[in-house]
Motif scaffolding. Structure first.
Motif, mmCIF file in Angstrom:
data_model
loop_
_atom_site.group_PDB
_atom_site.id
_atom_site.type_symbol
_atom_site.label_atom_id
_atom_site.label_comp_id
_atom_site.label_asym_id
_atom_site.label_seq_id
_atom_site.Cartn_x
_atom_site.Cartn_y
_atom_site.Cartn_z
ATOM 1 N N LEU A 243 0.828 -1.195 0.000
ATOM 2 C CA LEU A 243 0.000 0.000 0.000
ATOM 3 C C LEU A 243 0.864 1.247 0.000
ATOM 4 O O LEU A 243 1.952 1.281 0.582
ATOM 5 N N GLY A 244 0.346 2.296 -0.633
ATOM 6 C CA GLY A 244 1.012 3.599 -0.611
ATOM 7 C C GLY A 244 2.268 3.650 -1.451
ATOM 8 O O GLY A 244 2.817 2.621 -1.854
ATOM 9 N N ARG A 245 2.704 4.869 -1.706
ATOM 10 C CA ARG A 245 3.936 5.102 -2.457
ATOM 11 C C ARG A 245 4.695 6.256 -1.803
ATOM 12 O O ARG A 245 4.123 7.127 -1.178
ATOM 13 N N MET A 246 6.002 6.219 -1.983
ATOM 14 C CA MET A 246 6.888 7.287 -1.529
ATOM 15 C C MET A 246 7.684 7.730 -2.741
ATOM 16 O O MET A 246 8.252 6.896 -3.457
ATOM 17 N N GLY A 247 7.706 9.032 -3.022
ATOM 18 C CA GLY A 247 8.428 9.499 -4.197
ATOM 19 C C GLY A 247 8.743 10.973 -4.117
ATOM 20 O O GLY A 247 8.612 11.606 -3.053
ATOM 21 N N THR A 248 9.176 11.523 -5.229
ATOM 22 C CA THR A 248 9.549 12.936 -5.273
ATOM 23 C C THR A 248 8.699 13.667 -6.305
ATOM 24 O O THR A 248 8.383 13.129 -7.376
ATOM 25 N N PRO A 280 8.966 24.135 2.189
ATOM 26 C CA PRO A 280 9.192 23.467 0.907
ATOM 27 C C PRO A 280 8.885 21.980 1.009
ATOM 28 O O PRO A 280 9.151 21.344 2.030
ATOM 29 N N VAL A 281 8.339 21.440 -0.062
ATOM 30 C CA VAL A 281 8.008 20.012 -0.129
ATOM 31 C C VAL A 281 8.590 19.428 -1.404
ATOM 32 O O VAL A 281 8.344 19.947 -2.491
ATOM 33 N N LYS A 282 9.359 18.368 -1.256
ATOM 34 C CA LYS A 282 9.900 17.657 -2.407
ATOM 35 C C LYS A 282 9.584 16.164 -2.338
ATOM 36 O O LYS A 282 9.157 15.572 -3.317
ATOM 37 N N LYS A 283 9.789 15.567 -1.154
ATOM 38 C CA LYS A 283 9.527 14.135 -0.984
ATOM 39 C C LYS A 283 8.130 13.953 -0.402
ATOM 40 O O LYS A 283 7.796 14.535 0.635
ATOM 41 N N VAL A 284 7.333 13.141 -1.091
ATOM 42 C CA VAL A 284 5.922 13.000 -0.720
ATOM 43 C C VAL A 284 5.562 11.529 -0.589
ATOM 44 O O VAL A 284 5.902 10.705 -1.449
ATOM 45 N N ALA A 285 4.870 11.203 0.506
ATOM 46 C CA ALA A 285 4.245 9.883 0.651
ATOM 47 C C ALA A 285 2.764 10.039 0.363
ATOM 48 O O ALA A 285 2.166 11.075 0.685
ATOM 49 N N ILE A 286 2.174 9.021 -0.256
ATOM 50 C CA ILE A 286 0.748 9.090 -0.586
ATOM 51 C C ILE A 286 0.129 7.718 -0.420
ATOM 52 O O ILE A 286 0.737 6.701 -0.757
#
Length: 369
Positions: A243-248, A280-286
Motif C-alpha cells: 500500500l502507498g507510495r513514496m516518491g519525489t 518546501p516540499v519535495k519528498k511525498v508519501a501518498i
C-alpha cells in the motif's frame, strides 16, 4: 466472441491479483454469476443505490467497484434496508458486482500509482509492503534444435523476467540418454534402442503464481513425449507489492502549492492540512483511502508531506509532533480508479465489442458549506 463475467474477472486479476488483498478485505465476486454474458460494464468507486439506479438506466450487466458492497457478513437480508434495497435491485436486473479493493491499491499501476501519476510524483517506492512473490527455478532438458522454441514459450508465460529484462535464461550443453520402451512413440530414436542426443539444459526463474502456465507452455513446445524438467524452490525474493507510495515531486513546491495541486488534480473544493504552508516540499508519501495508521512509515522514509484520507484529530496531532505535514483530500480521491480501470478494460477487450462506462453518480457523503 461472447464475453462472460469470468473473462473480465480474470483480466482484472492479471492486473490486481486477489492474493494482494489484505485478509480482512472482501474482493472478487460480490453478487451475481461469473458465467453470465456481459455487454456493458460500469466502473464505480462505491455501490450505493444511486450507483445501481444508474446501472439499471444504462442497461449495465456488470459493476466493477473499488469498495466492496459486501464487506462484513450479513446477518439478515432486509430488503427494506438501504443495503437490502441495493441487493434486491441488483438481483432483479441481473447485475453482477465485482470488487477490486486493497489488491488494486497494492498492484503495480493500481490506485496509489494512479494518484502519483496525476500529481507528478516520480522515483516511487512502496510505502507499506504486504506481499513479496515467491520464486521457483525450472531447469528443462531439450534438444538443441528446440531450445529457442521452448525458451520463447516459457518467456511468454512469465518465466525469465528479472527487473526490466525478459527472456533471462542460462543454458548449458550436454548429452541426454534414453531408451524408448514398448508402447512409446519417440520423437527421436526407436523402441528398444539407447539413444544419445545433444541437448541443452535451459534454466530460468518463475514467479510461483505463473508456474502452472509456464510448465504447460513448456510441455506444449517441447518435442518429446515426456519432457524432463526439474523444479527448485529458491530464496531469492520476487517483486514486492504494498500500500502507498513514496516518491519525489517533479518540482519543489511549498506545502500551500501542493495543496492547490491536490485540489485541482482531484477536483475537490478543499483539503485539510497540517504544517507550515510556506515550507518546501519535495519528498511525498501518498496512500489512497484511510492511511492514518502509516504516519510512522511516511516519517521513516523521509517524507516532507503525507497525502492520505480520513485523518483523525489525534493522528493529525501525532504527525504534527513529528514535524510531518499532512494533506487530507478525503477518501473520495480514490475516484481516479474509474477512468484508469475503464482504459485498462477498453484495451483488453478492444476487439470484443465490450462497452465500458464510468459511473457519474456522486457517492461522496461529504459536502463543504
Amino acid at each position: 466472441m461472447t464475453v462472460r463475467n469470468a473473462d473480465i474477472f480474470r483480466t482484472m486479476e492479471v492486473w490486481a491479483p486477489k492474493y494482494l488483498a489484505y485478509d480482512w478485505d472482501n474482493v472478487g465476486l460480490q453478487i451475481g454469476s461469473a458465467q453470465q454474458s456481459v455487454n456493458r460494464v460500469m466502473i464505480a468507486l462505491d455501490v450505493l443505490e444511486s450507483t445501481v439506479d444508474e446501472a439499471i438506466e444504462n442497461n449495465v450487466d456488470l459493476i466493477i467497484a473499488h469498495h466492496p458492497l459486501l464487506f462484513k457478513p450479513l446477518k439478515q437480508l432486509d430488503t427494506d434496508s438501504p443495503k437490502g434495497r441495493v441487493i434486491r435491485k441488483l438481483l432483479a436486473h441481473d447485475i453482477t458486482v465485482y470488487a477490486a479493493h486493497t489488491n488494486l491499491d497494492a498492484a503495480n499501476g493500481g490506485v496509489n500509482d494512479m494518484l502519483c501519476d496525476l500529481l507528478s510524483i516520480d522515483n516511487r517506492e512502496i510505502l507499506v509492503e504486504n506481499y513479496t512473490e515467491k520464486l521457483v527455478k525450472i531447469a528443462v532438458f531439450v534438444p538443441e534444435t528446440h531450445a529457442d522454441n521452448v525458451r520463447e514459450a516459457m518467456s511468454q508465460q512469465g518465466a525469465g523476467h528479472i527487473g526490466d529484462y525478459s527472456h533471462c535464461t542460462f543454458q548449458s550443453a550436454g548429452q541426454g540418454t534414453f531408451k524408448p520402451l514398448e508402447g512409446t512413440d519417440p520423437y527421436i530414436g526407436s523402441q528398444g534402442s539407447l539413444e544419445f542426443v545433444d541437448e541443452v539444459k535451459l534454466e530460468t526463474i518463475i514467479p510461483e503464481k505463473d508456474l502452472p502456465s509456464v510448465v504447460e507452455a513448456m510441455i506444449a513446445a517441447h518435442p518429446y513425449e515426456e519432457a524432463a524438467y526439474d523444479l527448485y524452490p529458491v530464496e531469492n525474493s520476487g517483486t514486492s507489492y504494498g500500500l502507498g507510495r513514496m516518491g519525489t515531486l517533479n518540482e519543489s513546491l511549498t506545502l500551500a502549492e501542493l495543496c492547490e495541486r491536490v485540489k485541482r488534480t482531484f477536483d475537490i473544493p478543499n483539503v485539510r492540512v497540517t504544517g507550515d504552508l510556506s515550507a518546501p516540499v519535495k519528498k511525498v508519501a501518498i496512500l489512497g483511502g484511510s492511511g492514518e495508521k502509516y504516519i510512522q512509515e511516511a516519517m521513516k522514509m523521509g517524507a516532507d508531506a503525507y497525502i492520505t484520507g480520513d485523518m483523525t484529530f489525534h493522528s493529525a496531532q501525532d504527525a504534527q509532533e513529528l514535524d510531518l505535514s499532512v494533506i487530507d483530500p478525503g477518501h473520495y480521491a480514490e475516484k481516479v480508479m474509474k477512468d484508469y480501470t475503464k482504459a485498462y478494460l477498453d484495451e483488453a477487450f478492444q476487439t470484443d465489442g465490450l462497452q465500458v462506462m464510468v459511473s457519474q453518480a456522486n457517492t461522496n457523503p461529504f459536502q463543504t458549506v
